[in-house]
Design a protein around this motif. Structure first.
Motif, PDB file in Angstrom:
ATOM      1  N   THR A   1     -11.719  41.746 -32.944  1.00 37.84           N
ATOM      2  CA  THR A   1     -11.136  41.552 -31.217  1.00 37.84           C
ATOM      3  C   THR A   1     -11.558  40.094 -30.705  1.00 37.84           C
ATOM      4  OG1 THR A   1     -13.431  42.748 -31.044  1.00 37.84           O
ATOM      5  CG2 THR A   1     -11.236  44.015 -30.680  1.00 37.84           C
ATOM      6  N   ASP A   2     -10.949  39.876 -29.808  1.00 39.85           N
ATOM      7  CA  ASP A   2     -11.000  38.445 -29.130  1.00 39.85           C
ATOM      8  C   ASP A   2     -12.427  38.466 -28.984  1.00 39.85           C
ATOM      9  OD1 ASP A   2      -8.325  38.782 -29.212  1.00 39.85           O
ATOM     10  OD2 ASP A   2      -7.997  39.184 -27.161  1.00 39.85           O
ATOM     11  N   GLY A   3     -12.846  36.956 -28.729  1.00 35.62           N
ATOM     12  CA  GLY A   3     -14.018  36.703 -28.286  1.00 35.62           C
ATOM     13  C   GLY A   3     -14.038  35.337 -27.451  1.00 35.62           C
ATOM     14  N   ASP A   4     -15.045  35.096 -26.629  1.00 39.48           N
ATOM     15  CA  ASP A   4     -15.163  33.940 -25.903  1.00 39.48           C
ATOM     16  C   ASP A   4     -16.605  33.526 -25.516  1.00 39.48           C
ATOM     17  OD1 ASP A   4     -15.465  35.476 -23.823  1.00 39.48           O
ATOM     18  OD2 ASP A   4     -14.187  34.398 -22.422  1.00 39.48           O
TER      19      ASP A   4
ATOM     20  N   LEU B   1     -15.345  39.926 -21.659  1.00 42.40           N
ATOM     21  CA  LEU B   1     -14.718  38.603 -21.963  1.00 42.40           C
ATOM     22  C   LEU B   1     -14.775  37.891 -20.908  1.00 42.40           C
ATOM     23  CD1 LEU B   1     -11.944  39.412 -24.672  1.00 42.40           C
ATOM     24  CD2 LEU B   1     -14.243  38.421 -24.992  1.00 42.40           C
ATOM     25  N   ASN B   2     -14.941  36.457 -20.888  1.00 44.97           N
ATOM     26  CA  ASN B   2     -14.723  35.711 -19.627  1.00 44.97           C
ATOM     27  C   ASN B   2     -13.491  35.706 -18.999  1.00 44.97           C
ATOM     28  OD1 ASN B   2     -17.620  34.370 -19.041  1.00 44.97           O
ATOM     29  ND2 ASN B   2     -17.477  33.959 -21.029  1.00 44.97           N
ATOM     30  N   HIS B   3     -12.444  35.433 -19.969  1.00 43.43           N
ATOM     31  CA  HIS B   3     -11.066  35.339 -19.423  1.00 43.43           C
ATOM     32  C   HIS B   3     -10.475  36.405 -18.929  1.00 43.43           C
ATOM     33  CE1 HIS B   3     -10.539  36.034 -23.776  1.00 43.43           C
ATOM     34  NE2 HIS B   3      -9.490  36.564 -23.463  1.00 43.43           N
ATOM     35  N   TYR B   4     -11.065  37.723 -19.342  1.00 46.44           N
ATOM     36  CA  TYR B   4     -10.651  38.936 -18.706  1.00 46.44           C
ATOM     37  C   TYR B   4     -11.035  39.175 -17.091  1.00 46.44           C
ATOM     38  CZ  TYR B   4      -8.544  40.595 -23.110  1.00 46.44           C
ATOM     39  OH  TYR B   4      -7.803  40.594 -24.173  1.00 46.44           O
TER      40      TYR B   4
ATOM     41  N   LEU C   1      -9.677  33.782 -30.226  1.00 48.22           N
ATOM     42  CA  LEU C   1      -9.776  33.883 -28.616  1.00 48.22           C
ATOM     43  C   LEU C   1      -8.567  34.552 -28.043  1.00 48.22           C
ATOM     44  CD1 LEU C   1     -10.863  30.141 -28.228  1.00 48.22           C
ATOM     45  CD2 LEU C   1     -12.453  32.415 -28.141  1.00 48.22           C
ATOM     46  N   GLY C   2      -7.854  35.112 -28.526  1.00 44.32           N
ATOM     47  CA  GLY C   2      -6.937  35.979 -28.135  1.00 44.32           C
ATOM     48  C   GLY C   2      -6.097  35.324 -27.076  1.00 44.32           C
ATOM     49  N   LEU C   3      -6.065  36.027 -25.609  1.00 41.92           N
ATOM     50  CA  LEU C   3      -5.280  35.508 -24.518  1.00 41.92           C
ATOM     51  C   LEU C   3      -5.910  34.250 -23.910  1.00 41.92           C
ATOM     52  CD1 LEU C   3      -3.117  36.868 -22.628  1.00 41.92           C
ATOM     53  CD2 LEU C   3      -4.956  37.606 -21.371  1.00 41.92           C
ATOM     54  N   PHE C   4      -7.045  33.848 -24.139  1.00 44.17           N
ATOM     55  CA  PHE C   4      -7.801  32.820 -23.507  1.00 44.17           C
ATOM     56  C   PHE C   4      -6.893  31.254 -23.438  1.00 44.17           C
ATOM     57  CE2 PHE C   4     -11.374  29.603 -23.287  1.00 44.17           C
ATOM     58  CZ  PHE C   4     -11.500  29.666 -21.924  1.00 44.17           C
TER      59      PHE C   4
ATOM     60  N   VAL D   1     -18.806  30.256 -21.747  1.00 44.57           N
ATOM     61  CA  VAL D   1     -17.845  30.322 -22.903  1.00 44.57           C
ATOM     62  C   VAL D   1     -18.388  29.788 -24.095  1.00 44.57           C
ATOM     63  CG1 VAL D   1     -15.586  30.186 -23.008  1.00 44.57           C
ATOM     64  CG2 VAL D   1     -16.079  30.323 -20.851  1.00 44.57           C
ATOM     65  N   MET D   2     -18.092  30.638 -25.065  1.00 42.64           N
ATOM     66  CA  MET D   2     -18.475  30.125 -26.327  1.00 42.64           C
ATOM     67  C   MET D   2     -19.665  29.422 -26.664  1.00 42.64           C
ATOM     68  SD  MET D   2     -14.703  29.158 -27.728  1.00 42.64           S
ATOM     69  CE  MET D   2     -15.223  29.157 -29.192  1.00 42.64           C
TER      70      MET D   2
END
Lengths: 376, 477
Positions: free
Chosen positions: A373-376, B124-127, B256-259, B364-365
């Motif tokens: 899954t995504d991470g950040d 997640l921060n971006h969500y 990072l998916g959507l970020f 973040v990260m």
């Protein structure tokens, strides 16, 4: 004023351009600087496939073939001697199979082969085995419950009449007709599955060894396959501690013993299998099997953080010492007569799991993760 | 005789700020951003569905860990989860379409935020940013017909608020990097970059520590400066190019998916609000030059009205009446946004270790932590049971819970409740585990002698978190 703003902005742009140029130049110089080559994980994975994984499964297939022959001999001439011989081969087969636990990935768990429940789904359901023996239909092990086939079912037929209380003579006497037919079918089925393991991992078959080394097919990348291999080491250690030792020992049940929850209670190899599982972890760690030395995960650690390697070696030594201290006892005997010794095994395996899952995972930059899954 | 109004009085200054924020600007840049933002949201739902994450993260878990203060939020069953995701998908498309934008944003905000609040392990921060942006879109004025024919307009405050929200993410992400681990140990980038040493071309380079140092410092400088560079007209194009390169690089290297895509889209908010019109006009001019035809208009300023003219967003009294509560809401919102990232420093010790006040702070990260955890449950009769998180946690939870003390506590409470419901009476629950941060030697994260069953979750400092021992970082050496 307007001109000043323009000049400032121009200077900012120029500064940024210079900064980016410097960074680009630095990157270029760095790329040409020819530092030490990074550890070759693909080479390690390739070596593990050829030096540890495939040879282990080939040995398993050989032992399974011997077991098929030994049970054939037993059924052809049932006696306490042929029974003892079959039991010895059974133990040898289990010993090798247990040493495949640290790479129980790919065809072991994944469809369509998914060999795990066909070979070693435990504990055995004795009632289901007896149902199969009592049935009048033809034996179809593919359609039989996982609890009534594989090594546990073979162990039951070789050791387990009357819940393991029967004399050897009674077991020999019972080995006739459909009972022997079922035993022969079980060992033939086991041999076929062992061959399937070899085929799945070898270049002539599914080439899982190649997929693992090159990060293709089931494995998204070399990074991913390295992670899978490492995670399986941690998982194996945890499984030995928690499921194979801890559960029968009552760790999960408020101290209430769960002796029926052993991997091979009837055959008396639960403790030995658990120890072989740890040897399996060590084989992958060292890259060594049957006196053939290859590249193991330890070499990866030596390239990343050599100072940590002695701690891992000491953890393995402590586990072996704890198992060895229990001697040839079965797990039942050890729990009854030497609970401190069992506790020592439990703690030693826990320490091994901890150093692998926490320190080594950090050193190798392997996040023990199972879900992308995504991470950040 | 009435006194003349002092132009520098606070009241007048506030009025000027208010008037400035109500000046209409073209809505075309917001329209482009809105379409991309909405499509990203809808596309993300499809991505979750395709990857099976809707089931894995929201249906399969046997236990979930709601954010503090949101335990009352109902956990939907599989059908409910599907409805919530479906609502986000439809809402994303509605936002992209743009009609009834505020309604669409509110419609999307509720299911999206509901899903995010269900389980801290999926934070997640971006969500969080998406939720904030959706909330802002719900209250901010959306586009209306402007003075220029065929040109839709929004009050400047809409653009300003969205820029400010995005700007705060970058800025605080940069502030969060002003730490010894990041700047002087290049962690966690040292650890993360070596994972990619088999990548084509750049792979071997990623094993060199100077690259991790360069990337750490460049990342910090990027985060701290990019908003200002995007705001300045002269540096905007350069900054946008850097934004694109930076986020493409992070997308390639990290999961990072959507970020990255979200932030690239968000960066377009910093362009002049009429940039799509200008781009269209530029293209038209070039075509016209080619055919000697007259070109379109050239909008040089952000405002849609001539310089010095009164802001024409409806009757002035109506504007002011509407503006007061809106600006009050925005002021409260941004005051909170400015304060939240600093709360982590109210807790003793290293926030990278205890992670108190870490969420909702644009950290973040920043962390690479590994950990193990068993829970030791002792019942009223002194019988001891070891609970292994693998028994009931999902793989993602299994990764998150042992590394984050508040999740350890939440899981301990779940186990306490489970045991007591099973008739074990009052039980004590102890955490038995180790953790390592950025390659430091492993140590206890949670005091193994503290009965977590009796500890309360909350915003106060958690004294049962074992302080980080020493400061040596040894990763990758």
């Amino acid at each position: 004023m307007h001109g000043s703003t323009r000049r400032t902005a121009a200077r900012s742009t120029a500064s940024l351009a210079i900064a980016s140029s410097v960074l680009g130049l630095a990157l270029t110089i760095g790329s040409c600087s020819g530092g030490a080559e990074p550890f070759d994980r693909a080479a390690m994975l390739g070596s593990l496939g050829q030096t540890v994984i495939l040879p282990t499964y080939r040995d398993f297939a050989a032992r399974a073939g011997e077991l098929e022959a030994a049970t054939s001999t037993l059924c052809g001439g049932p006696s306490e001697a042929t029974l003892a011989s079959a039991r010895d081969v059974y133990a040898a087969t289990r010993e090798v199979y247990a040493q495949a636990e640290a790479f129980a990935i790919g065809p072991h768990t994944d469809s369509p082969r998914r060999l795990s429940p066909k070979v070693n789904f435990w504990p055995v359901r004795e009632d289901l085995v007896e149902e199969q023996i009592a049935a009048t239909t033809s034996i179809d092990l593919d359609a039989t419950s996982s609890s009534a086939r594989g090594l546990p079912a073979i162990g039951y037929l070789l050791f387990g009449l009357d819940g393991g209380a029967a004399e050897d003579a009674a077991i020999v006497a019972a080995l006739e007709g459909r009972r022997c037919e079922y035993l022969r079918a079980l060992t033939a089925y086991l041999k076929a599955r062992a061959d399937e393991y070899v085929l799945a991992w070898s270049p002539d078959g599914d080439d899982f060894a190649g997929q693992l080394a090159e990060g293709r097919g089931t494995f998204a990348s070399v990074q991913a396959s390295s992670g899978v291999v490492f995670e399986q080491l941690v998982f194996t250690a945890e499984n030995v501690r928690e499921l194979k030792i801890g559960k029968p020992f009552g760790k999960r049940d408020g101290g209430v013993l769960q002796l029926g929850e052993q991997e091979d209670r009837l055959g008396g190899r639960s403790l030995a299998d658990a120890h072989a599982n740890v040897r399996s972890v060590q084989n992958v760690w060292t890259g060594r099997y049957a006196d053939v030395q290859g590249i193991g995960v330890r070499d990866w650690l030596l390239a990343r953080r050599p100072a940590l390697e002695p701690e891992v070696a000491a953890a393995f030594d402590a586990v072996h010492a704890a198992f060895d201290a229990l001697g040839d006892q079965t797990l039942d005997q050890a729990i009854a007569e030497d609970p401190e010794g069992v506790e020592a095994v439990y703690q030693a395996v826990k320490d091994l799991q901890t150093v692998l899952a926490v320190d080594v995972a950090q050193a190798l930059a392997v996040t023990v993760t199972f879900n992308p899954t995504d991470g950040d | 005789m009435r006194a003349t109004t002092d132009a520098r009085s606070p009241r007048t200054s506030l009025a000027r700020v208010r008037d400035h924020l109500l000046v209409p600007v073209p809505a075309t840049s917001l329209a482009i951003w809105r379409i991309a933002f909405g499509l990203l949201l809808a596309g993300n739902v499809l991505r979750y569905w395709q990857a099976g994450w809707i089931h894995d993260l929201f249906v399969a878990p046997r236990v979930m860990f709601p954010h503090w203060g949101f335990a009352w939020l109902p956990r939907p069953e599989a059908t409910g989860v599907a409805i919530l995701f479906g609502a986000v998908f439809v809402g994303g498309l509605a936002i992209a379409h743009g009609r009834h934008l505020r309604l669409a944003a509110a419609f999307t905000f509720v299911p999206f935020t509901w899903l995010e609040l269900l389980d801290r392990s999926t934070y997640l921060n971006h969500y969080y940013l998406v939720s904030l942006v959706l909330a802002l879109l719900t209250v901010l004025p959306s586009a209306s017909r402007g003075e220029v024919p065929h040109e839709r307009a929004v009050p400047r405050v809409t653009l300003f608020a969205l820029r400010a929200q995005v700007g705060l993410v970058y800025f605080f992400a940069g502030v969060a990097k002003l730490r010894a681990d990041w700047l002087f140990e290049a962690e966690p980038l040292t650890t993360w970059l070596v994972r990619h040493t088999d990548a084509p071309l750049v792979g071997p380079l990623l094993d060199d520590r100077w690259v991790a140092f360069a990337a750490s410092w460049a990342g910090m400088l990027f985060d701290l400066s990019v908003v200002f560079l995007l705001l300045a007209r002269r540096t905007r194009r350069f900054a946008f190019a850097v934004v694109v390169l930076f986020h493409l690089a992070t997308a390639a290297l990290f999961t990072l998916g959507l970020f990255p895509w979200l932030m690239m889209v968000n960066a377009t908010l910093f362009f002049a609000p009429h940039w799509p019109s200008r781009a269209r006009d530029t293209i038209a001019k070039r075509r016209a030059r080619a055919s000697d035809a007259p070109s379109g208009s050239d909008l040089a300023s952000e405002s849609i009205v001539p310089s010095g003219a009164p802001a024409p967003m409806g009757p002035r009294s109506n504007r002011v009446r509407l503006a007061v509560p809106l600006l009050g809401i925005l002021a409260a919102h941004f005051a909170l946004q400015l304060a939240l990232p600093f709360r982590q420093h109210l807790y003793a010790g290293d926030p990278l270790w205890h992670e108190q006040g870490f969420r909702f702070s644009w950290c973040v990260m920043l962390i690479e932590k590994t950990a193990t955890l068993d829970l030791r449950v002792v019942d009223a009769e002194g019988r001891e049971t070891i609970v292994h998180p693998r028994e009931e946690l999902t793989p993602l939870q299994l990764r998150m819970v042992p590394t984050q003390p508040d999740l350890v506590l939440a899981y301990a409470h779940h186990v306490r409740d489970r045991f007591e419901a099973e008739g074990h009476g009052e039980v004590r629950v102890y955490a038995d585990g180790f953790a390592s941060l950025h390659g430091r030697p492993r140590q206890r994260l949670v005091d193994p002698n503290v009965d977590l069953a009796r500890e309360r979750d909350g915003l106060l400092d958690k004294p049962w978190i074992v302080p980080l021992r020493g400061h040596e970082v040894v990763a990758g050496r």
